[in-house]
Motif scaffolding. Structure first.
Motif, PDB file in Angstrom:
ATOM      1  N   LEU A 334      27.087 -72.142 -66.136  1.00 42.45           N
ATOM      2  CA  LEU A 334      27.936 -71.579 -65.086  1.00 42.45           C
ATOM      3  C   LEU A 334      27.627 -72.204 -63.725  1.00 42.45           C
ATOM      4  O   LEU A 334      28.531 -72.434 -62.920  1.00 42.45           O
ATOM      5  CB  LEU A 334      27.754 -70.060 -65.020  1.00 42.45           C
ATOM      6  N   LEU A 335      26.363 -72.474 -63.455  1.00 36.30           N
ATOM      7  CA  LEU A 335      25.999 -73.115 -62.188  1.00 36.30           C
ATOM      8  C   LEU A 335      26.630 -74.503 -62.068  1.00 36.30           C
ATOM      9  O   LEU A 335      27.022 -74.928 -60.982  1.00 36.30           O
ATOM     10  CB  LEU A 335      24.476 -73.230 -62.063  1.00 36.30           C
ATOM     11  N   ALA A 336      26.716 -75.205 -63.199  1.00 37.05           N
ATOM     12  CA  ALA A 336      27.308 -76.538 -63.184  1.00 37.05           C
ATOM     13  C   ALA A 336      28.821 -76.475 -62.986  1.00 37.05           C
ATOM     14  O   ALA A 336      29.405 -77.320 -62.308  1.00 37.05           O
ATOM     15  CB  ALA A 336      26.979 -77.264 -64.491  1.00 37.05           C
ATOM     16  N   ARG A 337      29.473 -75.446 -63.554  1.00 31.42           N
ATOM     17  CA  ARG A 337      30.938 -75.352 -63.478  1.00 31.42           C
ATOM     18  C   ARG A 337      31.438 -74.565 -62.275  1.00 31.42           C
ATOM     19  O   ARG A 337      32.567 -74.744 -61.841  1.00 31.42           O
ATOM     20  CB  ARG A 337      31.475 -74.736 -64.777  1.00 31.42           C
ATOM     21  N   TYR A 338      30.596 -73.671 -61.750  1.00 32.65           N
ATOM     22  CA  TYR A 338      30.983 -72.877 -60.584  1.00 32.65           C
ATOM     23  C   TYR A 338      29.887 -72.967 -59.520  1.00 32.65           C
ATOM     24  O   TYR A 338      29.200 -71.987 -59.222  1.00 32.65           O
ATOM     25  CB  TYR A 338      31.197 -71.414 -60.971  1.00 32.65           C
ATOM     26  N   PRO A 339      29.697 -74.137 -58.937  1.00 35.21           N
ATOM     27  CA  PRO A 339      28.604 -74.297 -57.964  1.00 35.21           C
ATOM     28  C   PRO A 339      28.876 -73.531 -56.669  1.00 35.21           C
ATOM     29  O   PRO A 339      30.022 -73.320 -56.279  1.00 35.21           O
ATOM     30  CB  PRO A 339      28.593 -75.811 -57.707  1.00 35.21           C
ATOM     31  N   GLY A 340      27.789 -73.119 -56.037  1.00 37.08           N
ATOM     32  CA  GLY A 340      27.898 -72.514 -54.712  1.00 37.08           C
ATOM     33  C   GLY A 340      28.435 -71.099 -54.686  1.00 37.08           C
ATOM     34  O   GLY A 340      28.999 -70.691 -53.667  1.00 37.08           O
ATOM     35  N   ARG A 341      28.267 -70.333 -55.776  1.00 43.47           N
ATOM     36  CA  ARG A 341      28.740 -68.944 -55.808  1.00 43.47           C
ATOM     37  C   ARG A 341      27.559 -67.994 -55.579  1.00 43.47           C
ATOM     38  O   ARG A 341      26.707 -67.818 -56.461  1.00 43.47           O
ATOM     39  CB  ARG A 341      29.385 -68.616 -57.148  1.00 43.47           C
ATOM     40  N   PRO A 342      27.480 -67.361 -54.381  1.00 40.73           N
ATOM     41  CA  PRO A 342      26.345 -66.471 -54.104  1.00 40.73           C
ATOM     42  C   PRO A 342      26.180 -65.362 -55.139  1.00 40.73           C
ATOM     43  O   PRO A 342      25.049 -64.990 -55.473  1.00 40.73           O
ATOM     44  CB  PRO A 342      26.669 -65.894 -52.715  1.00 40.73           C
TER      45      PRO A 342
END
Length: 484
Positions: A334-342
């Protein structure tokens, strides 16, 4: 009768930049440029009178007007009795009379008359409607483009801009800014061209209503048979209804056709028809050809964050079931596909901390420190600062992590929590090169909070670790200032 689309809510996360700029441009032109029209008109009128043109043309004009408009005797006397200034203004703006006059042999044979009139006409043509208005019988490129940015009164401007905003913001989001702008301008041009083709008159037309009518046609072409909500105002009846967008097109078209055939007012129904028809045909035909790309998710009111929210809920279920072996790889994906989500970082940080998972913690911290949004990341930064004091959190003790954390906390004005990572950095050997500057910055923030003990601790460290540094001298002076 007013029927307007009211289906899409305004979302300021996708601001209608082009629509707002068009409104601003029209407003600035009306206030800044057209505001000088009164002075221009008075100057032209004075010049017409001073040249003696009214005395020479009065009888000719009244005879021409009576014949052209089929005026009766009383109407003729009313025109003849008008004040000189008012009649001069009317004659000077009557382009049909002007064209007729220019073809008269007596006028063509009198050079003095021609020169005097040329000066008056030149002054009159500086008035915005004469210079940039669209006159079908006197076709000009300036008028073709310029007329859609001019307005005859503040009420005229206000009405058009209100309709522009209501119809425009959703189309801008659905079509994209540049396609939307191109179709808006093309609708304005088409509205003038239809007027020119069907009703070649000597009247100067101004206003954005042709282009705005194009937006109404574009709405029908984009939504097609989708059922959308409309606002209506029919006399005493006001409310909302839902219908396939295409069903409303005949009502809009019929209203403009009725205006062309039966209305007796100053509304340019030909321009409305041209804009409405072009807007509909352009979007409908380009859509059929597959050239026009429309944001279907926006039209269908799909949440653009819907996929992310669904996957975040699935991650929460894994964490809630303590299936952390599955949550870690899912989190990295998820971090790779949705970067920068607090929100995602806040979910994954406790997992990385509890399992002491180096890969997951590194990914979380890298994205956290790369975000510029202080408000969205502050709660997680505060948790990190609280956890730094725990010696078991070895992954947080790395000098690079501590430096990033200290910098972000100082930027957020969190001096109290910034002491924890600073104390860890003060124990690192050799000390990072940035530490003296960060120490001075932290001391100033603590001084503003009257934390003299914290400032003393920082000053003592600098004198011991960096006795020759400029920051040490500055902090000593700052302590003397605080001690007064």
């Amino acid at each position: 009768m007013i029927i307007l689309p009211a289906d899409q809510p305004l979302d300021w996360r996708r601001p209608p930049v082009i629509t707002l700029l068009l409104i601003l441009l029209n407003t600035l032109i009306y206030i800044g440029y057209q505001g000088g029209d009164q002075a221009r008109a008075e100057k032209a009128q004075r010049l017409y009178l001073d040249e003696g043109l009214l005395n020479r043309e009065r009888a000719l004009y009244i005879d021409h007007l009576v014949e052209r408009e089929k005026l009766d005797t009383d109407q003729r006397h009313a025109v003849d009795a008008m004040r000189r200034q008012d009649l001069a203004a009317i004659i000077l703006r009557d382009l049909e009379f002007e064209d007729w006059l220019h073809q008269r042999p007596a006028y063509q044979a009198d050079a003095t008359w021609q020169q005097a009139r040329a000066r008056a006409e030149e002054a009159r043509d500086r008035i915005s409607a004469q210079r940039f208005g669209f006159i079908p019988k006197k076709f000009s490129v300036e008028g073709l483009f310029g007329a859609m940015f001019l307005h005859g009164s503040f009420d005229h401007l206000l009405g058009n801009m209100l309709f522009l905003f209501i119809c425009g913001f959703a189309l801008e989001a659905a079509l994209g800014r540049w396609v939307y702008l191109g179709l808006y301008l093309a609708s304005g041009l088409a509205s003038h061209l239809l007027w020119w083709a069907l009703d070649p008159v000597w009247v100067a037309g101004i206003g954005a209503s042709g282009a705005v009518s194009g937006l109404m046609g574009m709405t029908i072409g984009v939504y097609g048979l989708r059922r959308i909500r409309f606002f209506y105002w029919l006399g005493p009846l006001i409310g909302y209804f839902k219908a396939p967008a295409l069903w409303i097109f005949p009502a809009w078209l019929g209203k403009e056709l009725y205006g062309v055939l039966a209305a007796d007012d100053h509304v340019n129904y030909y321009a409305h028809l041209g804009g409405l028809g072009f807007g509909f045909l352009a979007t409908w035909l380009l859509g059929l050809a597959g050239i026009l790309r429309v944001d279907e998710a926006y039209l269908n009111k799909e949440d653009p964050d819907g996929p992310f929210k669904r996957e975040l809920a699935a991650l929460d279920q894994l964490i809630g079931r303590f299936a952390l072996d599955q949550a870690v790889p899912r989190g990295l994906d998820l971090l790779a596909r949705y970067p920068g989500r607090p929100t995602l970082l806040e979910r994954l940080y406790p997992v990385a901390k509890g399992r002491q998972d180096k890969a997951l913690m590194s990914a979380v911290l890298k994205q956290l420190f790369g975000l510029a949004d202080q408000a969205g990341t502050l709660p997680l930064l505060q948790k990190l600062a609280d956890d730094v004091a725990d010696p078991q959190q070895r992954l947080l003790q790395h000098p690079a992590v501590l430096l990033h954390l200290l910098q972000r906390l100082l930027k957020a004005g969190e001096a109290g929590r910034a002491l924890a990572p600073w104390r860890r950095l003060a124990q690192v050997s050799p000390a990072p090169a940035q530490l003296p500057g960060l120490t001075l910055q932290l001391a100033k923030q603590l001084g503003q909070r009257q934390d003299l003990r914290g400032v003393g601790e920082l000053g003592q460290y600098l004198r011991r670790a960096f006795p020759e540094a400029e920051q040490t001298r500055q902090l000593a002076l700052y302590q003397q200032y605080l001690g007064r």
